[in-house]
Motif scaffolding. Structure first.
Motif, mmCIF file in Angstrom:
data_model
loop_
_atom_site.group_PDB
_atom_site.id
_atom_site.type_symbol
_atom_site.label_atom_id
_atom_site.label_comp_id
_atom_site.label_asym_id
_atom_site.label_seq_id
_atom_site.Cartn_x
_atom_site.Cartn_y
_atom_site.Cartn_z
ATOM 1 N N MET A 184 0.814 -1.208 0.000
ATOM 2 C CA MET A 184 0.000 0.000 0.000
ATOM 3 C C MET A 184 0.849 1.261 0.000
ATOM 4 S SD MET A 184 -3.213 0.405 -0.196
ATOM 5 C CE MET A 184 -4.107 1.929 -0.479
ATOM 6 N N LEU A 185 2.091 1.140 0.444
ATOM 7 C CA LEU A 185 2.957 2.312 0.511
ATOM 8 C C LEU A 185 3.929 2.375 -0.669
ATOM 9 C CD1 LEU A 185 3.644 2.526 4.354
ATOM 10 C CD2 LEU A 185 1.954 3.747 2.979
ATOM 11 N N PHE A 186 5.013 1.643 -0.619
ATOM 12 C CA PHE A 186 6.083 1.809 -1.615
ATOM 13 C C PHE A 186 6.122 0.730 -2.700
ATOM 14 C CE2 PHE A 186 7.697 4.469 1.805
ATOM 15 C CZ PHE A 186 8.231 5.548 1.111
ATOM 16 N N ASP A 187 5.691 -0.488 -2.388
ATOM 17 C CA ASP A 187 5.919 -1.590 -3.326
ATOM 18 C C ASP A 187 4.815 -1.753 -4.361
ATOM 19 O OD1 ASP A 187 8.254 -2.060 -2.039
ATOM 20 O OD2 ASP A 187 7.496 -3.687 -0.782
ATOM 21 N N GLY A 188 3.619 -1.261 -4.086
ATOM 22 C CA GLY A 188 2.531 -1.331 -5.053
ATOM 23 C C GLY A 188 1.699 -2.593 -4.919
ATOM 24 N N HIS A 189 0.375 -2.417 -5.005
ATOM 25 C CA HIS A 189 -0.567 -3.529 -4.923
ATOM 26 C C HIS A 189 -1.123 -3.787 -6.325
ATOM 27 C CE1 HIS A 189 -3.477 -6.247 -3.233
ATOM 28 N NE2 HIS A 189 -4.492 -5.564 -3.756
ATOM 29 N N PRO A 190 -1.078 -5.034 -6.807
ATOM 30 C CA PRO A 190 -1.584 -5.325 -8.158
ATOM 31 C C PRO A 190 -3.028 -4.858 -8.306
ATOM 32 C CG PRO A 190 -0.419 -7.214 -7.262
ATOM 33 C CD PRO A 190 -0.561 -6.236 -6.137
ATOM 34 N N ASP A 191 -3.327 -4.173 -9.421
ATOM 35 C CA ASP A 191 -4.677 -3.662 -9.638
ATOM 36 C C ASP A 191 -5.094 -3.943 -11.073
ATOM 37 O OD1 ASP A 191 -6.738 -1.483 -10.407
ATOM 38 O OD2 ASP A 191 -6.666 -1.379 -8.224
ATOM 39 N N GLU A 192 -6.012 -4.868 -11.213
ATOM 40 C CA GLU A 192 -6.443 -5.294 -12.550
ATOM 41 C C GLU A 192 -7.205 -4.183 -13.277
ATOM 42 O OE1 GLU A 192 -8.629 -9.164 -14.652
ATOM 43 O OE2 GLU A 192 -8.658 -8.902 -12.474
ATOM 44 N N LEU A 193 -7.940 -3.372 -12.526
ATOM 45 C CA LEU A 193 -8.679 -2.282 -13.150
ATOM 46 C C LEU A 193 -7.731 -1.269 -13.778
ATOM 47 C CD1 LEU A 193 -11.204 -0.642 -13.784
ATOM 48 C CD2 LEU A 193 -11.117 0.278 -11.435
ATOM 49 N N LEU A 194 -6.645 -0.949 -13.073
ATOM 50 C CA LEU A 194 -5.678 0.007 -13.596
ATOM 51 C C LEU A 194 -5.087 -0.493 -14.904
ATOM 52 C CD1 LEU A 194 -4.215 2.684 -12.951
ATOM 53 C CD2 LEU A 194 -2.487 1.360 -11.731
ATOM 54 N N PRO A 215 -1.880 7.115 -13.579
ATOM 55 C CA PRO A 215 -0.483 7.004 -13.152
ATOM 56 C C PRO A 215 0.208 5.899 -13.937
ATOM 57 C CG PRO A 215 -1.945 6.043 -11.512
ATOM 58 C CD PRO A 215 -2.825 6.730 -12.509
ATOM 59 N N PRO A 216 1.477 6.084 -14.260
ATOM 60 C CA PRO A 216 2.196 5.111 -15.097
ATOM 61 C C PRO A 216 2.736 3.937 -14.293
ATOM 62 C CG PRO A 216 3.634 6.946 -14.604
ATOM 63 C CD PRO A 216 2.300 7.262 -13.951
ATOM 64 N N TRP A 217 1.876 3.301 -13.480
ATOM 65 C CA TRP A 217 2.329 2.226 -12.614
ATOM 66 C C TRP A 217 1.606 0.937 -12.969
ATOM 67 C CZ3 TRP A 217 0.086 5.750 -8.389
ATOM 68 C CH2 TRP A 217 0.845 6.928 -8.297
ATOM 69 N N GLU A 218 2.236 -0.175 -12.684
ATOM 70 C CA GLU A 218 1.594 -1.476 -12.880
ATOM 71 C C GLU A 218 0.643 -1.800 -11.731
ATOM 72 O OE1 GLU A 218 1.708 -3.271 -15.603
ATOM 73 O OE2 GLU A 218 2.960 -1.675 -16.445
ATOM 74 N N GLY A 219 0.993 -1.333 -10.527
ATOM 75 C CA GLY A 219 0.149 -1.540 -9.358
ATOM 76 C C GLY A 219 0.050 -0.247 -8.579
ATOM 77 N N PHE A 220 -0.915 -0.166 -7.653
ATOM 78 C CA PHE A 220 -1.120 1.066 -6.910
ATOM 79 C C PHE A 220 -0.412 1.027 -5.563
ATOM 80 C CE2 PHE A 220 -3.147 3.671 -3.735
ATOM 81 C CZ PHE A 220 -3.205 4.897 -4.375
ATOM 82 N N GLY A 221 0.214 2.134 -5.201
ATOM 83 C CA GLY A 221 0.776 2.351 -3.870
ATOM 84 C C GLY A 221 0.893 3.856 -3.675
#
Length: 506
Positions: A184-194, A215-221
């Protein structure tokens, strides 16, 4: 043989006596005001961003340890969100403590006495200082990606299409439920919707793509891809002070513009200091000490800090400034803050006092910031949820400065990030109440070390006074000399008056 005292007339003796007294008073004034002013002027040359000066060295290689504390809010009863008789309850987790170090990159000195640079913030987890287990603790919170999509596409025809795709394919849930804290903070949580939304926008025909910034991320954090990033905080331009020390550290532009697009008028001006370099103010600040402006890239704006009181650390005297209610108003109670309102002018003020809309600064996410636990905010924010316990000692934004040098002495930069939950037309948000949901709050803190405080007491040995042991002792030595000369002059004045009236009579 005539006595030497007969050489001069009594009037001449009076002139010499009173002239000597005036000369001694003049010398006292020079020692008391002139020489200290010269010393201060020489010392001030050290407080500018110029190679060889102390501020330059601190700016590129800061000596003061900085800590970054993160507190998360765990939502304990989200399944009751549609029950009007039950308020959302939150339990604070943390702090999860990180050391923070700053590096400058892409640096260029400009012809207009400014410096342009990017800032890299480097965080390292410190388990020994933390309250909790960063890698094993888990948290439940509102789904930030889903909330962002709902806010950004509200009223757009694409929203109903996307909502159908989400529900048919189970791409998202109302919550980020039981997520590891480190994700949830630095490593990112996988998000299929994103991921799906990014692929969908890529295949839409030109002209039909909605105004949404993903945001240009694979997962959210909340801090994913920020650690050691040289670009996330943007590009800064500030004065070096080489033209005038009052320009040292003063922000001129951010991301190559003197105005941010997020707020209107003066609220959008790039102003104040970025926090680590401040213009030296001199010694005599007077009774009405002015406020400070602190530019925060995370808010895409500057906040104003009001002078509070004197402040001392390790025997070094300074001044303390604090954040007050005006920073998170939008014209509700303080008219001049109306330019902080991001809604159409005819809808302002939009929020009750205590929160500031930063959605356009954060990829369109429905984020509003406040002080932790809604400190100084309208009571309705606290009464809409449970678990908030505002405390001035724990939640006030504080910043202490050594006024003469402009060097920070202590800081407790405390900001809370909240999500605005409302029915935006998506199925998963249907019939939810309109409420501000606390997500997390941070504290960036530092205190001047004793070694640096002791060094500052010396007031920086100037190259022109390198043979003196302590420039501060030298300065006060001149002042004490002035007092001594005043005493001598007063004594001689008394003797001269006595002689003029009773001895040197015509």
């Amino acid at each position: 043989m005539c006595c030497c005292s007969k050489r001069y007339s009594n009037n001449a003796k009076k002139l010499w006596a009173f002239g000597g007294v005036v000369a001694i008073f003049a010398a006292a004034a020079f020692f008391g005001f002139g020489l200290p002013a010269i010393i201060d002027a020489v010392a001030l040359t050290e407080f500018r961003v110029k190679e060889g000066a102390r501020v330059y060295e601190n700016f590129f290689d800061g000596e003061v340890p900085i800590f970054f504390d993160i507190y998360l809010f765990h939502w304990t009863n989200p399944e009751q969100i549609r029950d009007p008789n039950v308020r959302p309850n939150f339990v604070q987790m943390g702090p999860y403590v990180f050391s923070e170090r700053h590096e400058r990159g892409m640096v260029s000195f400009n012809d207009n006495d400014t410096i342009t640079f990017n800032q890299k913030r480097i965080w390292h987890y410190m388990p020994e200082l933390s309250n909790g287990d960063y890698f094993n603790d888990r948290v439940t919170t509102l789904n930030p990606v889903l909330a962002t999509v709902g806010k950004t596409l509200e009223g757009d025809p694409l929203l109903s299409l996307l909502d159908g795709i989400i529900m048919a394919n189970n791409l998202a849930e109302f919550l980020y439920k039981d997520v590891p804290v480190h994700e949830m903070l630095f490593d990112g949580h996988p998000d299929e919707l994103l991921t799906t939304l990014r692929e969908l926008l890529a295949v839409l025909p030109p002209g039909s793509v909605p105004d949404i910034s993903l945001p240009p991320w694979e997962g959210f954090g909340w801090f994913v891809e920020r650690n050691e990033s040289l670009t996330y905080d943007g590009t800064f331009q500030m004065g070096t002070g080489t033209d005038n020390h009052i320009n040292t550290g003063v922000m001129r532009q951010w991301n190559n513009a003197p105005q941010v697009p997020n707020y209107r008028g003066v609220c959008g001006q790039v102003r104040g200091s970025a926090g680590e370099v401040w213009p030296p103010m001199g010694r005599n600040l007077g009774d009405n000490i002015r406020s400070l402006n602190l530019f925060l890239p995370d808010l895409c704006s500057a906040i104003t800090l009001r002078h509070e009181r004197e402040f001392t650390v390790h025997g070094l005297d300074g001044e303390l400034w604090v954040g007050d209610a005006r920073n998170f108003d939008n014209g509700h109670t303080i008219p001049e803050t109306e330019c902080q309102c991001t809604s159409p002018i005819d809808q302002c003020p939009f929020y009750r006092p205590g929160v500031l809309d930063v959605s356009e600064c954060k990829f369109g996410a429905p984020l509003v910031v406040s002080y932790p636990h809604f400190y100084l905010a309208h009571p309705s924010y606290r009464t809409a949820v449970t678990g908030m316990e505002p405390d001035r000692a724990k939640h006030e934004f504080r910043f202490a400065l050594h006024p003469f040098s402009g060097i920070p002495m202590a800081a407790n930069g405390r900001i809370q990030y909240n999500m605005h939950l409302r029915d935006n037309g998506m199925a998963l948000f249907r019939d939810v109440p309109d409420v501000i949901i606390p997500a997390f709050w941070i504290e960036q803190r530092m205190v001047l070390t004793k070694d640096i405080a002791d060094d500052l007491k010396v007031e920086l040995l100037s190259h022109h006074f390198q043979y003196f042991a302590l420039i501060e002792d030298l300065r006060w030595g001149f002042i004490y000399t002035a007092f001594a000369l005043c005493g001598v002059a007063a004594l001689l004045l008394g003797l001269s008056l006595y002689a003029a009236f009773f001895v040197w009579k015509d």
